[in-house]
Design a protein around this motif. Structure first.
Motif, PDB file in Angstrom:
ATOM      1  N   GLY A 208     -15.735   6.315 -12.570  1.00  0.00           N
ATOM      2  CA  GLY A 208     -15.105   7.609 -12.388  1.00  0.00           C
ATOM      3  C   GLY A 208     -16.118   8.734 -12.221  1.00  0.00           C
ATOM      4  N   SER A 209     -15.586   9.892 -11.839  1.00  0.00           N
ATOM      5  CA  SER A 209     -16.441  11.069 -11.688  1.00  0.00           C
ATOM      6  C   SER A 209     -15.571  12.316 -11.688  1.00  0.00           C
TER       7      SER A 209
ATOM      8  N   HIS B 169     -19.062  11.530  -4.734  1.00  0.00           N
ATOM      9  CA  HIS B 169     -20.189  10.686  -4.350  1.00  0.00           C
ATOM     10  C   HIS B 169     -20.858  10.035  -5.566  1.00  0.00           C
ATOM     11  N   HIS B 170     -20.528  10.525  -6.759  1.00  0.00           N
ATOM     12  CA  HIS B 170     -21.032   9.891  -7.972  1.00  0.00           C
ATOM     13  C   HIS B 170     -20.127   8.748  -8.443  1.00  0.00           C
ATOM     14  N   ALA B 171     -19.004   8.577  -7.801  1.00  0.00           N
ATOM     15  CA  ALA B 171     -18.021   7.584  -8.240  1.00  0.00           C
ATOM     16  C   ALA B 171     -18.110   6.305  -7.417  1.00  0.00           C
ATOM     17  N   ALA B 172     -17.577   5.242  -7.970  1.00  0.00           N
ATOM     18  CA  ALA B 172     -17.206   4.047  -7.201  1.00  0.00           C
ATOM     19  C   ALA B 172     -15.682   4.027  -7.271  1.00  0.00           C
ATOM     20  N   ASP B 173     -15.047   4.646  -6.294  1.00  0.00           N
ATOM     21  CA  ASP B 173     -13.649   5.070  -6.385  1.00  0.00           C
ATOM     22  C   ASP B 173     -12.681   3.892  -6.291  1.00  0.00           C
ATOM     23  N   PRO B 174     -12.018   3.544  -7.396  1.00  0.00           N
ATOM     24  CA  PRO B 174     -11.075   2.416  -7.351  1.00  0.00           C
ATOM     25  C   PRO B 174      -9.810   2.732  -6.567  1.00  0.00           C
ATOM     26  N   LEU B 175      -9.474   4.021  -6.424  1.00  0.00           N
ATOM     27  CA  LEU B 175      -8.283   4.368  -5.646  1.00  0.00           C
ATOM     28  C   LEU B 175      -8.471   4.091  -4.165  1.00  0.00           C
ATOM     29  N   VAL B 176      -9.664   4.344  -3.663  1.00  0.00           N
ATOM     30  CA  VAL B 176      -9.943   4.026  -2.262  1.00  0.00           C
ATOM     31  C   VAL B 176      -9.794   2.523  -2.026  1.00  0.00           C
ATOM     32  N   VAL B 177     -10.322   1.736  -2.954  1.00  0.00           N
ATOM     33  CA  VAL B 177     -10.229   0.279  -2.831  1.00  0.00           C
ATOM     34  C   VAL B 177      -8.782  -0.177  -2.930  1.00  0.00           C
ATOM     35  N   ALA B 178      -8.053   0.334  -3.930  1.00  0.00           N
ATOM     36  CA  ALA B 178      -6.666  -0.083  -4.113  1.00  0.00           C
ATOM     37  C   ALA B 178      -5.822   0.256  -2.886  1.00  0.00           C
ATOM     38  N   SER B 179      -6.013   1.458  -2.343  1.00  0.00           N
ATOM     39  CA  SER B 179      -5.243   1.867  -1.165  1.00  0.00           C
ATOM     40  C   SER B 179      -5.563   0.992   0.030  1.00  0.00           C
TER      41      SER B 179
ATOM     42  N   VAL C 197       3.451  -5.365  -1.948  1.00  0.00           N
ATOM     43  CA  VAL C 197       2.845  -4.620  -3.047  1.00  0.00           C
ATOM     44  C   VAL C 197       3.892  -3.617  -3.522  1.00  0.00           C
ATOM     45  N   THR C 198       4.267  -3.718  -4.790  1.00  0.00           N
ATOM     46  CA  THR C 198       5.372  -2.903  -5.300  1.00  0.00           C
ATOM     47  C   THR C 198       4.947  -1.891  -6.362  1.00  0.00           C
ATOM     48  N   GLN C 199       3.689  -1.963  -6.792  1.00  0.00           N
ATOM     49  CA  GLN C 199       3.206  -1.008  -7.787  1.00  0.00           C
ATOM     50  C   GLN C 199       1.757  -0.651  -7.492  1.00  0.00           C
ATOM     51  N   ILE C 200       1.409   0.616  -7.712  1.00  0.00           N
ATOM     52  CA  ILE C 200       0.019   1.054  -7.716  1.00  0.00           C
ATOM     53  C   ILE C 200      -0.089   2.178  -8.736  1.00  0.00           C
ATOM     54  N   HIS C 201      -1.027   2.046  -9.658  1.00  0.00           N
ATOM     55  CA  HIS C 201      -1.160   2.999 -10.760  1.00  0.00           C
ATOM     56  C   HIS C 201      -2.628   3.377 -10.933  1.00  0.00           C
ATOM     57  N   SER C 202      -2.890   4.677 -11.047  1.00  0.00           N
ATOM     58  CA  SER C 202      -4.251   5.122 -11.315  1.00  0.00           C
ATOM     59  C   SER C 202      -4.270   6.616 -11.590  1.00  0.00           C
ATOM     60  N   GLY C 203      -5.199   7.019 -12.417  1.00  0.00           N
ATOM     61  CA  GLY C 203      -5.460   8.442 -12.611  1.00  0.00           C
ATOM     62  C   GLY C 203      -4.468   9.160 -13.485  1.00  0.00           C
ATOM     63  N   SER C 204      -4.916  10.312 -14.017  1.00  0.00           N
ATOM     64  CA  SER C 204      -4.054  11.127 -14.867  1.00  0.00           C
ATOM     65  C   SER C 204      -4.356  12.614 -14.754  1.00  0.00           C
ATOM     66  N   ALA C 205      -5.268  12.995 -13.859  1.00  0.00           N
ATOM     67  CA  ALA C 205      -5.640  14.407 -13.732  1.00  0.00           C
ATOM     68  C   ALA C 205      -5.901  14.751 -12.269  1.00  0.00           C
TER      69      ALA C 205
ATOM     70  N   VAL D 176     -11.783  11.717 -10.606  1.00  0.00           N
ATOM     71  CA  VAL D 176     -11.702  10.424  -9.925  1.00  0.00           C
ATOM     72  C   VAL D 176     -11.620   9.360 -11.009  1.00  0.00           C
ATOM     73  N   PRO D 177     -10.550   8.576 -11.047  1.00  0.00           N
ATOM     74  CA  PRO D 177     -10.380   7.619 -12.157  1.00  0.00           C
ATOM     75  C   PRO D 177     -11.360   6.463 -12.054  1.00  0.00           C
ATOM     76  N   GLY D 178     -11.493   5.775 -13.171  1.00  0.00           N
ATOM     77  CA  GLY D 178     -12.382   4.625 -13.195  1.00  0.00           C
ATOM     78  C   GLY D 178     -11.693   3.307 -12.912  1.00  0.00           C
ATOM     79  N   THR D 179     -10.367   3.299 -12.991  1.00  0.00           N
ATOM     80  CA  THR D 179      -9.632   2.053 -12.789  1.00  0.00           C
ATOM     81  C   THR D 179      -8.376   2.303 -11.965  1.00  0.00           C
ATOM     82  N   ALA D 180      -7.881   1.257 -11.363  1.00  0.00           N
ATOM     83  CA  ALA D 180      -6.604   1.277 -10.646  1.00  0.00           C
ATOM     84  C   ALA D 180      -6.002  -0.111 -10.739  1.00  0.00           C
ATOM     85  N   THR D 181      -4.689  -0.175 -10.750  1.00  0.00           N
ATOM     86  CA  THR D 181      -4.014  -1.470 -10.791  1.00  0.00           C
ATOM     87  C   THR D 181      -2.956  -1.533  -9.705  1.00  0.00           C
ATOM     88  N   LEU D 182      -2.747  -2.721  -9.188  1.00  0.00           N
ATOM     89  CA  LEU D 182      -1.695  -2.998  -8.219  1.00  0.00           C
ATOM     90  C   LEU D 182      -0.904  -4.202  -8.701  1.00  0.00           C
TER      91      LEU D 182
END
Length: 389
Positions: A196-197, A203-213, A237-245, A249-255
């Motif tokens: 996250g970042s 650019h400081h992140a390894a963005d899991p949302l980009v990967v999940a999308s 794919v019926t679910q995608i969850h990530s982030g809270s603000a 940039v969140p650190g995790t994402a789930t599908l």
């Protein structure tokens, strides 16, 4: 032969049972109230044996006919509701927030109870009827739970039959597909772990949302580019969850989602390509991608000869012209398939006047179907175990 007269006379009682079950829905493996009602009714009507707590909340009723035959025929209905908030405004709508009988299992339970009442009063069959009231059909493994507790070792059956309501807007019809009738299903879960970042410095992140999308889009190429157009499969794919603000940039994402198939090799193809794509994205984006699969439903295989028997019983009640066999397979799944892996049988659909589809918060089951389904269940017992002339 129309609706059986004794069942037609009991229609008000059946509707009262149905409304009560609909008002008090219970999610899979929590059907204690429903199971209690079922067991009490079977005992009141004089069943020879009533067994509770099979597969957590399952109920099995045993009824012996007038003859001394050794044949045993099983009938099955599911009891569980869905985690859906009802929006029908029915006078008997769910009183449990976030729970609803949106698939009509309350109707299926009532139909089998209607058959039970009739069969206990008449016993016009030679053999033993095994009535199975199953919990947790909606993806929670209720059939497997009952089977794990030795359902068919304790209560043997030579054949087993089931049915489902179908809101087609065409009451008075029944349909059935011989052979592979309903798809098998896997559920999948994917966890993407990145870095996250601050939202202003991605650019400081390894963005899991980009990967999940990106995974969602790439998965949609699997069937079109790996499977012949003459074959069938579904990947959703019926679910995608990530982030809270807004600014993180969140650190995790789930599908999560589901695969549907009629052949194990197609399931294996989809799973293999999903694993390969996940591994490639993990390497390319510098993240971790973990994917797991759960095998939830087998392919539902209707025995061809016993499909004809199910259709004949339905034809006794609705007329043979109103029963259609050899219909197309359905991509939906049903854990009655697990029972059919062990015991030959058949599973069909009884149509009704409703038009809002299953698993919808506005679904309404046409109660006119209750004595129809009950009569079909009863005729299966009488046809498959007839008394000697």
């Amino acid at each position: 032969m129309p609706i059986l007269p004794q069942i037609e006379a009991a229609a008000p009682e059946l509707e009262a049972i149905f409304r009560d079950l609909h008002t008090h829905p219970e999610i899979g493996f929590q059907e204690s109230r429903t199971a209690g009602i079922v067991a009490a009714k079977l005992r009141d009507w004089g069943f020879d044996e009533v067994h509770e707590g099979i597969g957590v909340t399952g109920v099995v009723g045993i009824l012996r006919g007038q003859g001394g035959g050794n044949r045993r025929i099983g009938l099955r209905a599911d009891m569980d509701a869905l985690p859906i908030h009802e929006t029908t405004d029915l006078a008997y709508a769910s009183q449990s927030a976030g729970k609803m009988h949106a698939c009509g299992h309350d109707g299926h339970t009532t139909m089998l109870l209607g058959a039970a009442r009739y069969l206990a009063a008449t016993r016009q069959f030679d053999g033993t009827a095994v009535l199975i009231f199953q919990p947790a059909e909606e993806g929670l493994g209720g059939a497997r739970a009952m089977i794990a507790e030795k359902l068919f070792e304790r209560f043997p059956a030579d054949e087993v039959y089931g049915m489902h309501n179908l809101p087609s807007g065409q009451p008075g019809r029944a349909t059935l597909c011989k052979g592979a009738a309903m798809a098998g299903a896997s559920f999948f879960d994917i966890a993407v772990t990145g870095r996250g970042s601050h939202g202003a410095t991605p650019h400081h992140a390894a963005d899991p949302l980009v990967v999940a999308s990106a995974l969602v889009g790439q998965f949609q190429t699997i069937l079109g580019r790996n499977l012949s157009a003459t074959e069938t499969g579904v990947l959703s794919v019926t679910q995608i969850h990530s982030g809270s603000a807004y600014n993180v940039v969140p650190g995790t994402a789930t599908l999560a989602g589901t695969l549907r198939f009629f052949k194990p090799q197609i399931r294996d193809l989809m799973q293999r390509r999903m694993r390969e794509i996940c591994a490639g994205f993990a390497l390319g984006y510098g993240v971790e991608v973990e994917i797991t699969f759960r095998e939830i439903f087998e392919v539902l295989e209707n025995d061809p000869a016993l499909s004809d028997e199910w259709a004949a019983a339905a034809g006794d009640i609705l007329g043979l012209d109103a029963v259609q066999i050899e219909t197309v397979p359905q991509m939906g799944s049903e854990d009655f398939a697990d029972m059919l892996q062990l015991i030959p049988g058949a599973y069909g659909y009884v149509h009704h006047a409703g038009t809002v589809q299953l698993h919808n918060p506005g679904f309404v089951l046409d109660t006119g179907i209750l004595p129809v389904g009950a009569s079909i269940y009863a005729r299966l017992i009488e046809r498959r175990m007839p008394l000697a002339a």
